[in-house]
Design a protein around this motif. Structure first.
Motif, PDB file in Angstrom:
ATOM      1  N   ASN A 170       0.841  -1.194   0.000  1.00 21.95           N
ATOM      2  CA  ASN A 170       0.000   0.000   0.000  1.00 21.95           C
ATOM      3  C   ASN A 170       0.878   1.245   0.000  1.00 21.95           C
ATOM      4  OD1 ASN A 170      -2.270   1.687   0.256  1.00 21.95           O
ATOM      5  ND2 ASN A 170      -2.332   1.455   2.481  1.00 21.95           N
ATOM      6  N   GLY A 171       1.987   1.197   0.761  1.00 17.50           N
ATOM      7  CA  GLY A 171       2.942   2.295   0.738  1.00 17.50           C
ATOM      8  C   GLY A 171       3.558   2.482  -0.639  1.00 17.50           C
ATOM      9  N   LEU A 172       3.914   1.387  -1.293  1.00 20.32           N
ATOM     10  CA  LEU A 172       4.447   1.476  -2.652  1.00 20.32           C
ATOM     11  C   LEU A 172       3.431   2.108  -3.601  1.00 20.32           C
ATOM     12  CD1 LEU A 172       6.334  -1.905  -3.144  1.00 20.32           C
ATOM     13  CD2 LEU A 172       7.309   0.376  -3.351  1.00 20.32           C
ATOM     14  N   ALA A 173       2.161   1.802  -3.393  1.00 22.86           N
ATOM     15  CA  ALA A 173       1.117   2.409  -4.232  1.00 22.86           C
ATOM     16  C   ALA A 173       1.093   3.922  -4.065  1.00 22.86           C
ATOM     17  CB  ALA A 173      -0.242   1.813  -3.877  1.00 22.86           C
ATOM     18  N   HIS A 174       1.300   4.389  -2.835  1.00 21.48           N
ATOM     19  CA  HIS A 174       1.385   5.833  -2.611  1.00 21.48           C
ATOM     20  C   HIS A 174       2.544   6.433  -3.393  1.00 21.48           C
ATOM     21  CE1 HIS A 174      -0.801   5.247   1.477  1.00 21.48           C
ATOM     22  NE2 HIS A 174      -1.651   5.717   0.587  1.00 21.48           N
ATOM     23  N   GLU A 194      12.759   7.622  -3.057  1.00 24.83           N
ATOM     24  CA  GLU A 194      13.415   7.120  -1.856  1.00 24.83           C
ATOM     25  C   GLU A 194      12.483   6.190  -1.077  1.00 24.83           C
ATOM     26  OE1 GLU A 194      16.112   6.676   1.496  1.00 24.83           O
ATOM     27  OE2 GLU A 194      16.203   6.756  -0.696  1.00 24.83           O
ATOM     28  N   GLY A 195      11.174   6.496  -1.090  1.00 26.71           N
ATOM     29  CA  GLY A 195      10.215   5.615  -0.434  1.00 26.71           C
ATOM     30  C   GLY A 195      10.186   4.238  -1.078  1.00 26.71           C
ATOM     31  N   ILE A 196      10.202   4.181  -2.412  1.00 26.88           N
ATOM     32  CA  ILE A 196      10.239   2.897  -3.112  1.00 26.88           C
ATOM     33  C   ILE A 196      11.495   2.123  -2.738  1.00 26.88           C
ATOM     34  CG2 ILE A 196      10.434   1.789  -5.384  1.00 26.88           C
ATOM     35  CD1 ILE A 196       8.731   4.120  -6.493  1.00 26.88           C
ATOM     36  N   ARG A 197      12.646   2.814  -2.735  1.00 32.04           N
ATOM     37  CA  ARG A 197      13.902   2.143  -2.398  1.00 32.04           C
ATOM     38  C   ARG A 197      13.856   1.539  -0.996  1.00 32.04           C
ATOM     39  NH1 ARG A 197      17.567   1.956   0.756  1.00 32.04           N
ATOM     40  NH2 ARG A 197      16.754   3.732   1.937  1.00 32.04           N
ATOM     41  N   LEU A 237      -4.687   7.581 -10.771  1.00 32.98           N
ATOM     42  CA  LEU A 237      -5.527   6.506 -11.306  1.00 32.98           C
ATOM     43  C   LEU A 237      -5.613   5.320 -10.354  1.00 32.98           C
ATOM     44  CD1 LEU A 237      -7.080   5.053 -13.590  1.00 32.98           C
ATOM     45  CD2 LEU A 237      -4.850   4.410 -14.557  1.00 32.98           C
ATOM     46  N   HIS A 238      -4.478   4.897  -9.820  1.00 31.53           N
ATOM     47  CA  HIS A 238      -4.474   3.714  -8.963  1.00 31.53           C
ATOM     48  C   HIS A 238      -5.403   3.887  -7.761  1.00 31.53           C
ATOM     49  CE1 HIS A 238      -3.028   0.283  -6.667  1.00 31.53           C
ATOM     50  NE2 HIS A 238      -2.992   1.112  -5.635  1.00 31.53           N
ATOM     51  N   HIS A 239      -5.264   5.004  -7.067  1.00 25.32           N
ATOM     52  CA  HIS A 239      -6.077   5.198  -5.867  1.00 25.32           C
ATOM     53  C   HIS A 239      -7.555   5.393  -6.203  1.00 25.32           C
ATOM     54  CE1 HIS A 239      -2.322   5.434  -3.680  1.00 25.32           C
ATOM     55  NE2 HIS A 239      -3.034   5.325  -2.575  1.00 25.32           N
ATOM     56  N   LYS A 240      -7.851   6.007  -7.329  1.00 26.31           N
ATOM     57  CA  LYS A 240      -9.251   6.153  -7.714  1.00 26.31           C
ATOM     58  C   LYS A 240      -9.887   4.776  -7.920  1.00 26.31           C
ATOM     59  CE  LYS A 240      -9.268  10.636  -7.636  1.00 26.31           C
ATOM     60  NZ  LYS A 240      -9.954  11.348  -6.530  1.00 26.31           N
ATOM     61  N   ILE A 241      -9.154   3.877  -8.572  1.00 24.54           N
ATOM     62  CA  ILE A 241      -9.662   2.527  -8.773  1.00 24.54           C
ATOM     63  C   ILE A 241      -9.883   1.825  -7.432  1.00 24.54           C
ATOM     64  CG2 ILE A 241      -9.072   0.226  -9.651  1.00 24.54           C
ATOM     65  CD1 ILE A 241      -7.591   1.625 -11.949  1.00 24.54           C
ATOM     66  N   CYS A 242      -8.877   1.880  -6.575  1.00 22.12           N
ATOM     67  CA  CYS A 242      -8.948   1.135  -5.319  1.00 22.12           C
ATOM     68  C   CYS A 242      -9.979   1.700  -4.353  1.00 22.12           C
ATOM     69  CB  CYS A 242      -7.567   1.089  -4.669  1.00 22.12           C
ATOM     70  SG  CYS A 242      -6.384   0.097  -5.598  1.00 22.12           S
ATOM     71  N   THR A 258      -2.417  -3.832  -3.307  1.00 21.67           N
ATOM     72  CA  THR A 258      -1.342  -4.739  -3.714  1.00 21.67           C
ATOM     73  C   THR A 258      -1.641  -5.369  -5.069  1.00 21.67           C
ATOM     74  OG1 THR A 258      -0.898  -5.256  -1.389  1.00 21.67           O
ATOM     75  CG2 THR A 258      -0.026  -6.777  -3.031  1.00 21.67           C
ATOM     76  N   ILE A 259      -2.858  -5.815  -5.251  1.00 16.60           N
ATOM     77  CA  ILE A 259      -3.238  -6.543  -6.462  1.00 16.60           C
ATOM     78  C   ILE A 259      -3.361  -5.620  -7.670  1.00 16.60           C
ATOM     79  CG2 ILE A 259      -5.107  -7.877  -7.521  1.00 16.60           C
ATOM     80  CD1 ILE A 259      -5.634  -8.972  -4.612  1.00 16.60           C
ATOM     81  N   VAL A 260      -3.938  -4.454  -7.480  1.00 21.46           N
ATOM     82  CA  VAL A 260      -4.208  -3.553  -8.605  1.00 21.46           C
ATOM     83  C   VAL A 260      -2.937  -2.838  -9.074  1.00 21.46           C
ATOM     84  CG1 VAL A 260      -5.445  -1.427  -9.261  1.00 21.46           C
ATOM     85  CG2 VAL A 260      -6.626  -3.234  -7.998  1.00 21.46           C
ATOM     86  N   LEU A 261      -1.993  -2.590  -8.164  1.00 23.14           N
ATOM     87  CA  LEU A 261      -0.841  -1.736  -8.472  1.00 23.14           C
ATOM     88  C   LEU A 261      -0.038  -2.147  -9.707  1.00 23.14           C
ATOM     89  CD1 LEU A 261       0.846   0.715  -7.688  1.00 23.14           C
ATOM     90  CD2 LEU A 261       2.148  -0.761  -6.135  1.00 23.14           C
ATOM     91  N   PRO A 262       0.363  -3.409  -9.865  1.00 21.87           N
ATOM     92  CA  PRO A 262       1.164  -3.731 -11.055  1.00 21.87           C
ATOM     93  C   PRO A 262       0.424  -3.503 -12.367  1.00 21.87           C
ATOM     94  CG  PRO A 262       0.584  -5.722  -9.836  1.00 21.87           C
ATOM     95  CD  PRO A 262       0.211  -4.567  -8.973  1.00 21.87           C
TER      96      PRO A 262
END
Length: 376
Positions: A170-174, A194-197, A237-242, A258-262
């Protein structure tokens, strides 16, 4: 070419340290001059909340917490806060708990001290969400931004590995949404990278050693950066979907992300090769999608919405609900057919193709197909 952008940095105090949460909380309550404290936690987090607040006087404990913050529960909690003349709210828990505290603050202005026990990142944003009649509404209001966040990795040790993975994703989605959100700029993109790393390094460490603190501290750090970046860049887009899927079909928040992000990443990344490279570099991968999918596979993250209750019959309605709320700033136009394809893939668990965008690897174009290793 000169840089031109408008960036706002939200003001918030952050206290970080393993084993120091009770001490930090007592100091913050004293600093704010608060005398009537409302503590919000779920029933399952009640013991943790009591331990965290052992050094302060608590006026009322409130434990009626539910995902997606149903409006009736928000109204009930607001009434309790007003009736008890509360002057500070302490929320101990994950995104649902923080969300309920925000719902109270939105109408009362009561300050929040957030004590996260998951990696949702909600504590770092001024974004609120409420659900009424199976429809989730979100918005932005600086009143809901916690004045202080207290991070203590020991509080996450009881979070099972599968939930840690989903919460970290969920953090990665942000982070990824912050790369192309409506207000994306160089500053929030830097924080997101940096958050992704940090998340990509921390989550495998948690998976390998669930009782170790170093991995969990990295994930908490990454989740905070993710929340800050997302609050600045706005919901893409991602957060609107979720948000639609969670509110309309009562799907679990972190697992849905987690599922929608990729699938969203695979849809958007080809349209913005520079951001594809930037996300890939944070993952230390050949492409953004390859990096994310490899991480998820290694963590055995959930892949199919059908496992959480979404059905084929839900997709036509979901498309109708999502299409009107997609930000016009999305890197590429989104049609109803695009959404149907994306949702069907997420429903079934089909992995998106983890290929580099063709223009990023063509000889002679000056691009590097293998990004340099991210600085550790």
């Amino acid at each position: 070419m000169s840089l031109t952008f408008d960036h706002t940095t939200l003001g918030q105090r952050v206290l970080f340290g393993a084993g120091q949460v009770a001490e930090h909380l007592a100091a913050e309550v004293a600093r704010l001059g608060a005398e009537r404290v409302m503590v919000i936690s779920s029933v399952s987090e009640a013991r943790t909340a009591e331990e965290v607040t052992r050094r302060i006087a608590v006026t009322v404990h409130h434990r009626d917490v539910a995902p997606h913050v149903p409006i009736d529960k928000a109204n009930a909690a607001r009434t309790i806060a007003i009736d008890h003349d509360i002057d500070v709210i302490v929320c101990v828990g994950g995104g649902s708990t923080t969300g309920l505290a925000k719902a109270i603050a939105m109408t009362t202005g009561i300050p929040i001290i957030a004590v996260p026990t998951t990696y949702s990142g909600s504590e770092a944003t001024n974004v609120w969400g409420l659900t009424e009649q199976a429809r989730k509404t979100t918005g932005v209001d600086d009143k809901v931004l916690p004045v202080t966040v207290i991070y203590d990795a020991t509080l996450t040790l009881s979070l099972p590995v599968d939930l840690s993975v989903a919460s970290g994703m969920n953090g990665l989605a942000h982070c990824i949404d912050a790369m192309w959100g409506p207000r994306a700029d160089p500053i929030n993109r830097a924080l997101a990278g940096e958050g992704i790393r940090a998340l990509a390094a921390g989550l495998p460490a948690v998976n390998a050693d669930p009782t170790g603190l170093p991995g969990r501290e990295q994930v908490l750090y990454g989740a905070y950066l993710a929340g800050v970046a997302f609050a600045s860049a706005g919901s893409g887009l991602h957060h609107k979907i979720c948000h639609v899927l969670g509110g309309a079909y009562d799907l679990p928040h972190a697992q849905t992300h987690t599922i929608v992000l990729p699938h969203v990443l695979a849809f958007n990344a080809p349209a913005v090769p520079d951001l594809d490279h930037r996300i890939a570099a944070a993952f230390d991968a050949v492409s953004a999608v390859a990096g994310l999918c490899a991480l998820q596979a290694g963590l055995h993250a959930p892949t199919a919405l059908k496992d959480f209750g979404l059905t084929e019959q839900d997709i036509p309605e979901a498309v109708e609900l999502i299409l009107p709320v997609i930000p016009p700033s999305n890197p590429r136009p989104v049609t109803a057919d695009d959404l149907r394809t994306l949702l069907h893939a997420a429903l079934s668990g089909t992995r998106p193709a983890s290929t580099v965008h063709p223009t990023s690897t063509a000889p002679g174009n000056g691009a590097h197909p293998h990004p340099r290793k991210a600085i550790r």
